[in-house]
Design an enzyme around this catalytic site. Structure first.
Site, PDB file in Angstrom:
ATOM      1  CG  HIS A 192      36.680 -20.089 -15.903  1.00 46.07           C
ATOM      2  ND1 HIS A 192      35.874 -21.077 -15.396  1.00 46.07           N
ATOM      3  CD2 HIS A 192      36.440 -18.991 -15.130  1.00 46.07           C
ATOM      4  CE1 HIS A 192      35.186 -20.603 -14.379  1.00 46.07           C
ATOM      5  NE2 HIS A 192      35.511 -19.336 -14.189  1.00 46.07           N
ATOM      6  CD  GLU A 193      38.607 -15.923 -15.351  1.00 43.34           C
ATOM      7  OE1 GLU A 193      37.598 -15.238 -15.147  1.00 43.34           O
ATOM      8  OE2 GLU A 193      38.996 -16.816 -14.565  1.00 43.34           O
TER       9      GLU A 193
ATOM     10  CG  HIS B 126      33.113 -15.855 -16.170  1.00 44.84           C
ATOM     11  ND1 HIS B 126      31.999 -16.399 -15.587  1.00 44.84           N
ATOM     12  CD2 HIS B 126      34.156 -16.193 -15.349  1.00 44.84           C
ATOM     13  CE1 HIS B 126      32.344 -17.045 -14.474  1.00 44.84           C
ATOM     14  NE2 HIS B 126      33.649 -16.935 -14.308  1.00 44.84           N
TER      15      HIS B 126
ATOM     16  N   GLY C 144      42.863 -16.985  -9.543  1.00 43.28           N
ATOM     17  CA  GLY C 144      43.458 -17.308 -10.850  1.00 43.28           C
ATOM     18  C   GLY C 144      43.358 -16.161 -11.834  1.00 43.28           C
ATOM     19  CB  ALA C 145      42.019 -15.075 -14.328  1.00 45.17           C
ATOM     20  CG  MET C 146      37.990 -10.177 -11.965  1.00 43.83           C
ATOM     21  SD  MET C 146      36.716 -11.179 -11.122  1.00 43.83           S
ATOM     22  CE  MET C 146      35.248 -10.407 -11.761  1.00 43.83           C
ATOM     23  CD  GLU C 147      34.125 -13.283 -13.791  1.00 46.08           C
ATOM     24  OE1 GLU C 147      35.220 -13.678 -13.346  1.00 46.08           O
ATOM     25  OE2 GLU C 147      33.037 -13.472 -13.195  1.00 46.08           O
ATOM     26  CG  ASN C 148      37.701  -7.335 -14.295  1.00 44.03           C
ATOM     27  OD1 ASN C 148      37.045  -7.386 -13.268  1.00 44.03           O
ATOM     28  ND2 ASN C 148      38.997  -7.627 -14.328  1.00 44.03           N
TER      29      ASN C 148
ATOM     30  CD  GLU D 147      32.777 -18.022 -11.039  1.00 35.78           C
ATOM     31  OE1 GLU D 147      33.337 -18.750 -11.885  1.00 35.78           O
ATOM     32  OE2 GLU D 147      32.978 -16.793 -10.981  1.00 35.78           O
TER      33      GLU D 147
HETATM   34  N1  HT7 Z   1      35.068 -14.706 -10.878  1.00 31.75           N
HETATM   35  C1  HT7 Z   1      36.418 -14.669 -10.426  1.00 31.75           C
HETATM   36  C2  HT7 Z   1      36.466 -14.709  -8.949  1.00 31.75           C
HETATM   37  C3  HT7 Z   1      37.591 -13.947  -8.370  1.00 31.75           C
HETATM   38  C4  HT7 Z   1      37.632 -13.517  -7.067  1.00 31.75           C
HETATM   39  C5  HT7 Z   1      36.735 -13.644  -6.032  1.00 31.75           C
HETATM   40  C6  HT7 Z   1      37.053 -13.104  -4.786  1.00 31.75           C
HETATM   41  C7  HT7 Z   1      38.273 -12.461  -4.602  1.00 31.75           C
HETATM   42  C8  HT7 Z   1      39.161 -12.343  -5.649  1.00 31.75           C
HETATM   43  C9  HT7 Z   1      38.834 -12.875  -6.867  1.00 31.75           C
HETATM   44  N2  HT7 Z   1      39.510 -12.909  -8.007  1.00 31.75           N
HETATM   45  C10 HT7 Z   1      38.741 -13.546  -8.944  1.00 31.75           C
HETATM   46  C11 HT7 Z   1      37.271 -15.737 -10.969  1.00 31.75           C
HETATM   47  C12 HT7 Z   1      36.569 -16.713 -11.813  1.00 31.75           C
HETATM   48  O1  HT7 Z   1      35.930 -17.617 -11.322  1.00 31.75           O
HETATM   49  O2  HT7 Z   1      36.578 -16.599 -13.001  1.00 31.75           O
HETATM   50 ZN    ZN Z   2      34.715 -18.028 -12.943  1.00 35.41          ZN
END
Ligand code: HT7
Ligand code: ZN
Length: 876
Positions: free
Chosen positions: A299-300, A303, A263-267, A322
């Site tokens: 959510h992101e 984080h 879905g997305a990533m919390e960088n 998570e």
């Molecule tokens: N923490 C993020 C996890 C995630 C991820 C894990 C494995 C491969 C690709 C990925 N893209 C994002 C997402 C989240 O829980 O916020």
């Molecule tokens: Zn997350």
């Protein structure tokens, strides 16, 4: 493959307090120079080697304290870099240059390109695909990043933290420097470079910090990011108000990309999103899409504290960030929308995804103790059950002590890579409670069942509840201990009035919570003037199943009178499920379904009860899905019989109430212009369930076709299209609508995903050929996760009859497709394959076909570690 164990955790021998990265971007030959300040940890032997992680890397140059390293001072393979003979004093600078190819990277981890935009995905172990590093979450470092690229190709250069410098270079190139003052693990590193449009805004934190916000999207799509921006500002404010958490950098950027595994990533300071969770306008997004964007943006963002400021010591602790962050985003959405409706949606989701995971071969604890491939543990158990565990802590301690514990967590562990033990300890310290038994929720897989019996004694006015908890064995865990299970309850008298007990004896009861802690316990309530109907597990206070002696009359009473909407909905669902499962068995045995009037009457009462929230009425009127019924049956599943049973109930309800349904449907049409709020969404949801009933009652596609044509928003349009495809298959009306949809949205792949999904869900044997045909559509590509999930994912996990064909053709096609996807994107292939986790629950013919297809996958020699792990555990 290698198995990793929680018990084997050991801190590293070396620390990397500072990391400088210098990227020279090129589509096929990106050069990464990493300069690491390294220190040997006190007490580590001076001859200890430094071993860095890599994955598919090409080493170009390596220097130690400025001098080129001799060939025998190090061993470099694509997956590992080992350096011996390090300086005695243990402090040194290592410069490593690698070359990588972002264009051929179709796994979508590490540095890759999505529609010509350079972007990164480093969680869980993607950073090691960029440069050699101690790529583990407990290795915190302060990052400075310099990015250089062609000005035309990538006018935008982003990384974590705050912008420090930028400028033009010769040859049409330019650069930018970013510095992130917060030490972070490598999985939170991010870089984005490309040519994107942006919307900007600002947020001033409670303490007066001014934050520049940016959301970057494809040029021309900027207006579709406005809702995400609004959700972001609301999230920032909510985290201050509810958890006392402020943002901590000068900028916060979000980038939407079209190729993304999750879905997305919390960088840190630079969230990267699947564009599905950013882009929305009324014409292209449904109410569900809007709610999803609000939840994922939140959510992101959340984080930043639960995940980034406090991260995980190791990947076994994944639920630490998570589960907690899901809990926080659930609470946020509940505050933004209707709390009860949100909670019911969560319970439905948990039962649809987490319960089957916990009941099948892939079951694992919220905190697993071993894994072969960490990417396969981003599961519903870690996320959703992890969130339920946090919610139970709040239920057990109450809101004040829960907040006190959270405050202590932030105070004590800011800047740490923490563990579940740390998390539990803050609540013990804040409350003085012993949570050691409760902690079993993190260790024991499986969904506990509570078997409940009641006894009322008129003479002593005493009501007794006896509860026996049980937990079936799960892979690797044969015997289970009793858990601490909070059961929120009320005793209801006539008309649903709550009867307050004078006293409670037996097991522990505090306020409205029964604390079940033994395998079998009795709770006795005195001063109960009449035989009550117990309303148990209010708010779904624990992720358990119930087997209770409640009669149909009791359940109908709760469905009519319970003041807690969650238990009210739950009672109705239980009543309907009993009928649906018994009818499924009848239909399988060649007998017709039977429907009694009481259920029809009850559903009518709820449908027309204008004192109830429209969204709640819609939820009640949505008959349990085919997979819900399959789960209730548990064994010997025949999806065709289930469909027959479900349709029989829908027809009976539709025919009985057609007149009033039509009237309500018309009344609900007067809603004014589209607003993506809870009230509007509730009205649309109710109207769209009624559309399905009416189409069945009228045996005509006309109403759905008209709604499709006249819809001024995607919610109503997609719902009408769904009814057409589900109910009127290959009719002219359906084909006409599908063509009209394609003609209008054919240039927008994200919107066309709805068109793929709806067709992949067409019931019956015809779906497979449809899916095959759609795979040749010009917009379809197995390279893109959203497209693949829309067609292959919806077919395999959403189409009960079409996928689980009795001749096994669905499984055969799926196995072949998984093998194709695995060659490009193992994470995606492995995740899709989990659709087959419940194969053992099918009737013998389908079960054998499923086993054969799984065995065919397992026999393949070149499988990725990801797919091998899933297929072997599924078959075990
Ligand atoms: N923490 C993020 C996890 C995630 C991820 C894990 C494995 C491969 C690709 C990925 N893209 C994002 C997402 C989240 O829980 O916020
Ligand atoms: Zn997350």
């Amino acid at each position: 493959g290698q198995v990793f164990h929680l018990e084997d955790y050991k801190p590293t021998d070396f620390l990397i307090p500072e990391t400088h990265l210098d990227f020279s971007l090129h589509p096929e030959r990106t050069v990464v120079k990493s300069t690491l300040q390294i220190e040997r940890r006190a007490g580590v032997a001076s001859d200890a080697p430094l071993i860095l992680d890599g994955d598919d890397l090409k080493l170009v140059d390596i220097r130690l304290d400025g001098a080129v390293l001799g060939d025998n001072a190090y061993i470099a393979t694509p997956d590992r870099l080992e350096i011996r003979g390090l300086p005695e004093n243990g402090a040194f600078t290592l410069e490593i240059t690698t070359e990588i190819n972002p264009t051929t990277n179709r796994q979508l981890t590490g540095l890759y390109r999505s529609s010509d935009v350079y972007c990164t995905q480093c969680e869980a172990e993607g950073f090691r695909r960029i440069t050699y590093f101690l790529d583990r979450p407990d290795m915190l470092s302060v990052y400075t990043v310099r990015i250089e690229a062609e000005r035309n190709e990538a006018p935008l250069l982003l990384s974590n933290g705050n912008p420090k410098d930028k400028g033009k270079l010769t040859n049409g190139r330019h650069f930018a420097v970013w510095h992130d003052p917060h030490p972070k693990p490598a999985y939170l590193f991010a870089l984005v470079a490309g040519d994107l449009g942006v919307i900007t805004d600002t947020f001033t934190t409670a303490s007066g910090r001014h934050v520049d916000l940016g959301i970057y999207v494809e040029h021309g799509k900027e207006p579709r990011a406005l809702y995400a921006m609004d959700a972001l500002k609301r999230s920032m404010k909510w985290d201050e108000d509810v958890f006392g958490r402020e943002y901590d950098l000068d900028v916060f950027n979000v980038v939407a990309v079209s190729d993304f595994n999750m879905g997305a990533m919390e960088n840190k300071g630079l969230n990267v999103f699947n564009d599905k969770y950013v882009l929305a306008d009324p014409d292209t997004a449904t109410d569900t899409d809007y709610a999803g964007i609000e939840a994922v943006i939140a959510h992101e963002y959340f984080h930043n504290w639960t995940g980034n400021r406090i991260t995980c010591r190791d990947w076994f602790q994944l639920c630490l960030k998570e589960g907690l962050t899901v809990y926080r985003d659930h609470e946020f959405s509940a505050d933004m929308r209707s709390r009860a409706v949100k909670r019911i949606a969560e319970v439905k989701g948990l039962k649809a995804h987490q319960f089957p995971e916990d009941a099948g071969p892939l079951a694992h604890p919220v905190r697993p103790r071993q894994f072969r491939e960490i990417n396969n543990f981003y599961t519903s158990t870690v996320y959703e059950k992890g969130s339920e565990v946090v919610r139970m802590i709040r239920t057990i301690l109450g809101p004040e002590l829960f907040r006190k514990g959270m405050d202590l967590y932030f105070e004590r562990h800011d800047g740490d890579a923490a563990t579940i033990e740390d998390f539990i300890k803050v609540f013990e310290d804040a409350s003085g409670e012993d949570l050691s038994q409760f902690a079993l929720w993190y260790d024991q897989a499986g969904t506990p069942n509570l078997a409940i019996t009641y006894d009322y004694d008129q003479a002593t006015k005493t009501f007794e509840i006896e509860i026996e908890q049980s937990l079936k064995p799960t892979p690797g865990q044969t015997s289970k201990k009793p858990m601490h299970i909070p059961v929120q309850f009320a005793l209801l008298g006539a008309k649903g009035r709550e009867l307050k007990p004078r006293s409670a004896k037996g097991g522990l009861v505090k306020d409205d919570v029964i604390h079940l802690r033994k395998r079998k316990e009795r709770f006795s309530f005195s001063g109960i003037p009449e035989r009550p109907v117990p309303s148990l597990l209010r708010g779904f206070s624990a992720p358990v199943t119930l087997t209770s002696e409640l009669t149909r009359t009791d359940l109908a009473f709760l469905a009519r009178n319970d003041g807690d909407e969650v238990t009210r909905w739950q009672a109705l669902t239980q009543l309907l499920n009993a009928k649906l499962t018994s009818n499924a068995k009848r239909v399988r045995g060649g007998k017709p379904a039977t429907i009694e009037n009481s259920s029809i009457k009850l559903l009518g009462e709820i449908a027309f009860n204008v004192t109830l929230d429209e969204a709640f009425r819609a939820l009640c009127l949505s008959i349990p899905s085919e997979s819900d019924i399959a789960r209730e049956l548990g064994a010997n599943i025949d999806p065709d019989a289930i469909l027959g049973s479900r349709d029989a109930l829908i027809s009976a309800v539709a025919e009985a109430h057609a007149g009033k349904f039509a009237q309500t449907y018309s009344e609900l049409a007067r809603v004014g212009s589209f607003k993506p709020d809870a009230a509007g969404a509730g009205r649309r949801a109710l109207r769209n369930v009624l559309l399905d009933y009416l189409s069945v009652a009228e045996s005509s596609s006309k109403r759905a076709a008209t709604q499709f044509k006249n819809a001024d928003n995607m919610t109503d349009r997609a719902a009408a299209l769904g009814v057409l495809v589900q109910r009127f298959g290959d009719s002219d009306a359906t084909n006409h609508a599908l063509q009209a949809f394609e003609a209008r949205f054919g240039n927008d792949p994200l919107v066309m995903d709805k068109w793929f999904v709806v067709q992949a869900m067409q019931p019956g044997n015809g779906a497979l050929d449809k899916v095959r045909e759609l795979m040749t559509h010009k917009l379809f590509s197995l390279d893109n996760p959203n497209r693949t999930r829309a067609l292959i994912g919806a077919f395999s996990s959403g189409n009960q009859t079409g996928f689980n064909r009795a001749d096994g053709a669905g499984y055969k096609f799926f196995a072949e497709t998984i093998l194709t996807i695995d060659k490009k994107n193992p994470q995606l292939a492995a995740r899709l394959l989990t659709a087959m986790r419940s194969w053992r629950s099918f009737e013998p013919v389908r079960r054998e076909h499923a086993r054969e297809s799984l065995a065919n996958i397992a026999r393949e020699t070149g499988l990725s570690a990801d797919v091998r792990d899933i297929v072997e555990r599924t078959l075990a």
